[in-house]
Design an enzyme around this catalytic site. Structure first.
Site, PDB file in Angstrom:
ATOM      1  N   SER A  17      13.439 -42.814 -13.089  1.00  0.00           N
ATOM      2  CA  SER A  17      12.294 -41.965 -12.760  1.00  0.00           C
ATOM      3  C   SER A  17      12.269 -41.822 -11.242  1.00  0.00           C
ATOM      4  O   SER A  17      12.249 -42.830 -10.518  1.00  0.00           O
ATOM      5  CB  SER A  17      11.012 -42.613 -13.273  1.00  0.00           C
ATOM      6  OG  SER A  17       9.913 -41.808 -12.895  1.00  0.00           O
ATOM      7  N   HIS A  47     -16.082  -8.889   1.686  1.00  0.00           N
ATOM      8  CA  HIS A  47     -15.057  -9.803   2.204  1.00  0.00           C
ATOM      9  C   HIS A  47     -15.222 -11.200   1.620  1.00  0.00           C
ATOM     10  O   HIS A  47     -14.274 -11.807   1.117  1.00  0.00           O
ATOM     11  CB  HIS A  47     -15.158  -9.840   3.730  1.00  0.00           C
ATOM     12  CG  HIS A  47     -14.172 -10.753   4.366  1.00  0.00           C
ATOM     13  ND1 HIS A  47     -14.472 -12.046   4.734  1.00  0.00           N
ATOM     14  CD2 HIS A  47     -12.870 -10.571   4.666  1.00  0.00           C
ATOM     15  CE1 HIS A  47     -13.400 -12.600   5.251  1.00  0.00           C
ATOM     16  NE2 HIS A  47     -12.409 -11.725   5.225  1.00  0.00           N
ATOM     17  N   MET A  59      -5.448  -7.202   9.277  1.00  0.00           N
ATOM     18  CA  MET A  59      -4.827  -6.383  10.319  1.00  0.00           C
ATOM     19  C   MET A  59      -5.682  -5.151  10.587  1.00  0.00           C
ATOM     20  O   MET A  59      -6.695  -4.936   9.955  1.00  0.00           O
ATOM     21  CB  MET A  59      -3.411  -6.019   9.911  1.00  0.00           C
ATOM     22  CG  MET A  59      -2.479  -7.210  10.028  1.00  0.00           C
ATOM     23  SD  MET A  59      -0.841  -6.806   9.509  1.00  0.00           S
ATOM     24  CE  MET A  59      -1.049  -6.522   7.796  1.00  0.00           C
ATOM     25  N   TYR A  80      11.697 -34.817 -17.997  1.00  0.00           N
ATOM     26  CA  TYR A  80      10.238 -34.688 -17.936  1.00  0.00           C
ATOM     27  C   TYR A  80       9.748 -34.798 -16.507  1.00  0.00           C
ATOM     28  O   TYR A  80      10.454 -35.278 -15.623  1.00  0.00           O
ATOM     29  CB  TYR A  80       9.550 -35.755 -18.801  1.00  0.00           C
ATOM     30  CG  TYR A  80       9.679 -37.162 -18.273  1.00  0.00           C
ATOM     31  CD1 TYR A  80       8.753 -37.670 -17.366  1.00  0.00           C
ATOM     32  CD2 TYR A  80      10.729 -37.988 -18.679  1.00  0.00           C
ATOM     33  CE1 TYR A  80       8.873 -38.952 -16.868  1.00  0.00           C
ATOM     34  CE2 TYR A  80      10.852 -39.275 -18.193  1.00  0.00           C
ATOM     35  CZ  TYR A  80       9.923 -39.756 -17.276  1.00  0.00           C
ATOM     36  OH  TYR A  80      10.047 -41.017 -16.784  1.00  0.00           O
ATOM     37  N   LYS A 132       0.827  -1.201   0.000  1.00  0.00           N
ATOM     38  CA  LYS A 132       0.000   0.000   0.000  1.00  0.00           C
ATOM     39  C   LYS A 132       0.868   1.261   0.000  1.00  0.00           C
ATOM     40  O   LYS A 132       0.662   2.179  -0.799  1.00  0.00           O
ATOM     41  CB  LYS A 132      -0.907  -0.018   1.231  1.00  0.00           C
ATOM     42  CG  LYS A 132      -1.958   1.073   1.240  1.00  0.00           C
ATOM     43  CD  LYS A 132      -2.656   1.144   2.588  1.00  0.00           C
ATOM     44  CE  LYS A 132      -3.531  -0.041   2.867  1.00  0.00           C
ATOM     45  NZ  LYS A 132      -4.931   0.195   2.547  1.00  0.00           N
ATOM     46  N   GLY A 181      -8.086  -7.234   5.151  1.00  0.00           N
ATOM     47  CA  GLY A 181      -8.906  -7.312   6.369  1.00  0.00           C
ATOM     48  C   GLY A 181      -8.249  -8.026   7.537  1.00  0.00           C
ATOM     49  O   GLY A 181      -8.871  -8.222   8.569  1.00  0.00           O
ATOM     50  N   CYS A 194       8.061 -39.044 -11.081  1.00  0.00           N
ATOM     51  CA  CYS A 194       6.677 -39.496 -11.163  1.00  0.00           C
ATOM     52  C   CYS A 194       5.994 -39.520  -9.807  1.00  0.00           C
ATOM     53  O   CYS A 194       4.859 -39.970  -9.689  1.00  0.00           O
ATOM     54  CB  CYS A 194       6.593 -40.863 -11.832  1.00  0.00           C
ATOM     55  SG  CYS A 194       7.453 -42.147 -10.933  1.00  0.00           S
ATOM     56  N   ARG A 196      -3.217   2.821   8.925  1.00  0.00           N
ATOM     57  CA  ARG A 196      -3.508   1.505   8.355  1.00  0.00           C
ATOM     58  C   ARG A 196      -2.253   0.663   8.253  1.00  0.00           C
ATOM     59  O   ARG A 196      -1.167   1.198   8.051  1.00  0.00           O
ATOM     60  CB  ARG A 196      -4.046   1.619   6.930  1.00  0.00           C
ATOM     61  CG  ARG A 196      -5.338   2.318   6.769  1.00  0.00           C
ATOM     62  CD  ARG A 196      -5.578   2.499   5.272  1.00  0.00           C
ATOM     63  NE  ARG A 196      -6.449   3.616   5.019  1.00  0.00           N
ATOM     64  CZ  ARG A 196      -7.747   3.492   4.762  1.00  0.00           C
ATOM     65  NH1 ARG A 196      -8.302   2.319   4.683  1.00  0.00           N
ATOM     66  NH2 ARG A 196      -8.475   4.565   4.557  1.00  0.00           N
ATOM     67  N   ARG A 207      -3.597  -1.277  -6.189  1.00  0.00           N
ATOM     68  CA  ARG A 207      -2.763  -2.469  -6.056  1.00  0.00           C
ATOM     69  C   ARG A 207      -3.149  -3.426  -7.176  1.00  0.00           C
ATOM     70  O   ARG A 207      -4.217  -3.273  -7.785  1.00  0.00           O
ATOM     71  CB  ARG A 207      -2.970  -3.133  -4.694  1.00  0.00           C
ATOM     72  CG  ARG A 207      -4.386  -3.573  -4.484  1.00  0.00           C
ATOM     73  CD  ARG A 207      -4.601  -4.156  -3.107  1.00  0.00           C
ATOM     74  NE  ARG A 207      -6.032  -4.249  -2.848  1.00  0.00           N
ATOM     75  CZ  ARG A 207      -6.567  -4.532  -1.683  1.00  0.00           C
ATOM     76  NH1 ARG A 207      -5.798  -4.756  -0.646  1.00  0.00           N
ATOM     77  NH2 ARG A 207      -7.863  -4.617  -1.539  1.00  0.00           N
TER      78      ARG A 207
HETATM   79  C1  PEP Z   1       6.730 -42.893  -5.744  1.00  0.00           C
HETATM   80  O1  PEP Z   1       7.098 -43.582  -4.806  1.00  0.00           O
HETATM   81  O2  PEP Z   1       7.018 -41.703  -5.845  1.00  0.00           O
HETATM   82  C2  PEP Z   1       5.894 -43.468  -6.791  1.00  0.00           C
HETATM   83  C3  PEP Z   1       5.575 -42.755  -7.842  1.00  0.00           C
HETATM   84  O3  PEP Z   1       5.419 -44.691  -6.587  1.00  0.00           O
HETATM   85  P1  PEP Z   1       4.184 -45.030  -5.644  1.00  0.00           P
HETATM   86  O4  PEP Z   1       3.550 -43.755  -5.233  1.00  0.00           O
HETATM   87  O5  PEP Z   1       3.290 -45.899  -6.427  1.00  0.00           O
HETATM   88  O6  PEP Z   1       4.848 -45.735  -4.504  1.00  0.00           O
END
Ligand code: PEP
Ligand code: MG
Length: 895
Positions: A779, A470, A108, A866, A27, A106, A846, A97, A353
């Site tokens: 992975s 709000h 503070m 990836y 502000k 809102g 993953c 303020r 803002r």
């Molecule tokens: C992991 O362990 O990150 C994974 C992808 O395998 P899961 O969650 O199936 O154990």
């Protein structure tokens, strides 16, 4: 530390700038910037955040020099305004303020009309020619100051006010006269004296320092602490304090106050959007006590409002405001949220803002501004919070579904939600946490204390207040559907019911909200998934030209795989084959396999599974049309598949031709104390190679047949889980290669394939150099890697991790947001050692972190090829991956 403790602004100049947010708060920095731009801003000064930090580090005391500097700055304000603080003829009044680096609406404290006392109120009455206004201002100030600074609860004052109205037999505050207000003021002062044992402070300097201390103090109040936790705002930032000359929107019919946005914050349309109240103070707009008027004719028509717009009622000021709108947006190159007051026909800007907006609006504004040439495409990409894309991917009401409409309010925050009605934030939290219910929070209006309950609710419905109330602002920020100001609804908190359209809805009854249209329906209305087109598609196209990491999906069903493709997934990064074993026609064969007493029995059961498994892979390869598909061989401990009910045990005993006692005995023998660290992952393949052989056969037979049928290349990636030693992988790879050779020979065609491993154990990360001699890809299974690095069960850590977060031991849940220091270090080591052995080794992630923006940012830094995440998070990961290239760390991934 600097010795400058005060930054002045006003009168066409300022000591601060908009890039000084860390010091001056959002502000303060923006007020300074507006003053520098020549926009009319009431003069004032900012006490920087450093003073707040000092205050907390030094036993709630102020730094040396602050007091003197404040007095000098105050004198400048007096000079610009031509008024004197505490004066009996022409008093200067100020607002005090808070203003942190990040907006905390809102949360503070704020004090208005400071500088009024028994003497100066008379000065104000004379100067304004309106004693009624002066005494109304004074009583507002006493009430606010007593509540915030002196700790005398505001309900005492409300009671006095109600009595005063009853005595005069009137309903509205506006019906009270100057003399009435004088009496109210006297009673307010008596109340303060009774509660405090000393009179309400008449010394205006004492008032000022009391207010400054209260604003600093409010940085540590419970609602601010909760808000910071929900929004990942560090406590160490502190708040600045802004002291600014008061201007009045409640000095008569040529006065007003309002809130406006340079573009529509709900849709993103390039329409001037806002609301205002004639003869009112700012808090009246935010509190939603009176229903505001629209700024523009267009807005009035859209809202079907009978009240004239500002464009019609105050055309000259409107024109000036509209010009400031354009100036500010062009200057900040982003949509602005502004507050203004008109005092006796003169416009003052109180604040600007960056405006909060729905995700839909954020996309539209970013894409439009890039097209208008106001910002670059890269800027546009950087403007969207990846985690917020979730909002767009949420369901809307099925237009074909039948519905019973109960009421209509304002479309305050989009998305559709159903749930059981509750009437307090507390109940919302209880019902969700203890009873695992989905709830809709129904309130007359919400206030910052309700934040916890609003956060857990599926949707929020209020009966009062506008689009800037709000409830509306907070819900939009949270991405929670909200219908605001549904005025036909009558709420009875005591009875826990609401009445509308001749119906009574009680606590626990189900309703549905459509936050996109403002409609409220009885019961649960079915929803449909959104189509991702228009601005979303455009931005995603831009995103894909920037990002370097691929985004794959974790999917095993055809539906998930197809959804993920629609969201732009570039392959499957994890197919958890065990999920395919639970379908009713398979689970019996899986159980037979587990219960079999020897290899022959297991092979017989596996033979029954083979055709199902082969069809699974045929489906996935077909949907993925030549994109890579990583299939992980069986991973979980076997007992997860075992029967538990007597009926299931009897069924499997019959099918396997053994007696019930034998099944129970086998069940018992498979019991493990620590199944997550037990007989699972590749340990299953090592002890029962025939399981992985069946899966490998299914994969290769499917790959060859899809490639024969479609003429497309199919390149399966076979992934071995929970490897900790190279030798484990060697054995499993040999088994897979042997089956591949057999299948290719039998089918007269071969396909290219890769065998790789998950990195889920610290040992695997450390020995990645060895493992990469065999593995063709890694992975990172960061769910298990987090579990094994922390030595903390991924299934049991929720409750104590809450305590850990509250105590600041870990800032985030490491299962949601990658722990870059610990787990991340292992990933770095594994990536380096793996690639040292096998240059160009393909690396992916993953675990759940693959869809978390900040974790995706880390993956980019480490050089992964990836990330893979659940289908609905694919767009989030795509955007986060592009932002990572642009050097922007993603959001926290938590609300
Ligand atoms: C992991 O362990 O990150 C994974 C992808 O395998 P899961 O969650 O199936 O154990
Ligand atoms: Mg795992």
């Amino acid at each position: 530390m600097s010795s400058k403790w005060v930054y002045s602004f006003g009168g066409g100049r300022a000591e601060g700038r908009s890039d000084m947010k860390n010091l001056l708060g959002g502000k303060g920095a923006n007020l300074a910037e507006m003053a520098n731009l020549g926009i009319p801003v009431p003069p004032g000064f900012t006490i920087p955040t450093e003073a707040c930090t000092f205050y907390y580090q030094n036993g709630n005391t102020y730094p040396e020099g602050l007091q003197d500097q404040v007095m000098v700055a105050l004198a400048t304000v007096e000079q610009i305004m031509g008024a004197k603080f505490g004066d009996q003829t022409n008093p200067l009044l100020v607002s005090v303020r808070s203003g942190a680096r990040a907006s905390m609406p809102g949360m503070m404290d704020t004090i208005l009309n400071l500088g009024l006392n028994d003497v100066s109120v008379e000065g104000l009455a004379k100067r304004s020619g309106d004693a009624r206004f002066a005494y109304d201002s004074y009583r507002r100030f006493i009430q606010m100051y007593s509540d915030v600074v002196l700790g005398v609860d505001h309900h005492h004052f409300e009671e006095i006010l109600e009595e005063a109205k009853d005595d005069r037999n009137v309903k509205l505050d506006t019906e009270l006269s100057a003399d009435d207000w004088k009496k109210v003021v006297a009673k307010y002062k008596d109340k303060v004296k009774a509660a405090m044992g000393r009179p309400f402070p008449q010394d205006v300097r004492e008032q000022l320092w009391g207010a400054v201390g209260a604003v600093f103090g409010s940085w540590m109040n419970q609602r601010a602490i909760t808000y910071r936790r929900l929004h990942d705002i560090p406590e160490s930032w502190g708040t600045a304090v802004n002291v600014q000359a008061m201007v009045f929107g409640n000095m008569g019919e040529d006065c007003c106050t309002g809130v406006c946005f340079t573009r529509d914050p709900s849709t993103g349309d390039n329409d001037f959007y806002g609301e205002f109240l004639i003869n009112a103070q700012g808090e009246d707009v935010v509190a939603g006590i009176r229903t505001p008027q629209q700024l523009t004719i267009h807005g009035r028509e859209l809202q079907r409002s009978d009240l004239p717009s500002m464009e019609e009622a105050m055309p000259v000021v409107f024109k000036e405001l509209n010009a400031i709108r354009h100036k500010l947006e062009a200057h900040y190159k982003d949509m602005q949220d502004m507050e203004f007051t008109v005092q006796q026909g003169r416009l003052w800007m109180l604040q600007t803002r960056t405006g909060k907006r729905t995700t839909k609006a954020a996309l539209k504004i970013a894409v439009d501004m890039a097209r208008e040439g106001l910002i670059t495409r890269k800027d546009a990409i950087g403007r969207i919070d990846p985690a917020a894309l979730d909002q767009l991917l949420h369901p809307t009401l099925d237009p074909k579904a039948s519905r019973t409409m109960l009421a209509r309010g304002l479309p305050a925050s989009p998305g559709a939600a159903s749930g059981k009605v509750v009437f307090s934030a507390e109940d919302a939290e209880k019902w969700v946490k203890e009873r695992k219910e989905k709830v809709i929070l129904v309130r007359i209006e919400t206030s910052p204390e309700d934040i916890g309950g609003m956060h857990v609710s599926e949707g929020i419905l209020t009966t009062r207040g506008g689009m800037t109330s709000h409830a509306a602002v907070v819900a939009r920020g949270m991405g929670t559907p909200c219908v605001a100001g549904a005025g036909e609804i009558r709420v009875d908190y005591a009875a826990k019911t609401f009445k509308v359209a001749g119906k009574v809805i009680a606590e626990g009854d189900v309703i549905t909200l459509d936050g996109g249209t403002g409609e409220v329906f009885l019961g649960a209305v079915p929803t449909i998934q959104p189509e991702l087109t228009g601005d979303f598609a455009t931005l995603m196209e831009w995103v894909d030209t920037i990002r370097t990491m691929k985004v794959r999906t974790n999917a095993e069903t055809p539906l998930d795989a197809a959804t993920a493709r629609k969201f732009g997934a570039e392959g499957i990064g994890l197919c958890r084959t065990e999920h395919m074993f639970f379908a009713p026609e398979r689970i019996l064969a899986v159980r037979e396999m587990i219960l079999a007493s020897d290899e022959k029995g297991r092979r017989a059961a596996l033979a029954k599974l083979l055709p199902f498994q082969r069809q699974d892979f045929i489906d996935l390869f077909t949907i993925m049309q030549g994109l890579p598909v990583t299939i992980r061989l069986l991973d979980p401990p076997l007992h997860e598949f075992l029967p538990h009910t007597d009926a299931d045990i009897a069924e499997i005993a019959k099918a396997a031709n053994v007696d019930v006692a034998a099944v129970k005995a086998r069940n018992a023998s498979l019991h493990e104390s620590n199944p997550m660290l037990g007989h699972r992952g590749c340990r299953l393949g090592i002890t029962y190679p025939e399981i992985y052989e069946m899966q490998a056969r299914a994969i290769f037979e499917a790959a060859v047949s899809v490639s024969q049928e479609t003429g497309r290349t199919v390149t399966p990636e076979v992934m071995i889980p929970l490897v900790g030693a190279k030798k484990e992988l060697d054995l499993m790879k040999d088994a897979v290669d042997k089956i591949a050779a057999e299948v290719f020979a039998a089918m007269g065609q071969s396909v290219k394939y890769h065998v790789g491993t998950m990195i889920e154990l610290p040992r695997a990360a450390l020995l990645a150099g060895d493992i990469a001699q065999t593995a063709e890809f890694f992975s990172f299974g960061t769910n298990d890697l987090t579990q094994t690095t922390f030595g903390m069960s991924r299934d049991d850590s929720g409750p104590f991790l809450e305590v850990y977060r509250a105590k600041g031991i870990y800032e985030h849940d490491p299962f949601a947001q990658l722990d870059q220091e610990g787990v991340g270090e292992l990933i770095k080591i594994a990536a380096e050692r793996g690639r040292a052995t096998r240059p160009g080794l393909k690396l992916g992630i993953c675990g759940e972190h693959g869809g978390d923006p900040s974790s995706v940012g880390f993956c980019q830094k480490v050089g992964l090829d990836y990330v893979s995440c659940s289908p609905y998070r694919v767009p989030i990961a795509r955007l986060a991956a592009a932002q990572a290239v642009l050097g922007k760390e993603g959001g926290s991934g938590t609300k």
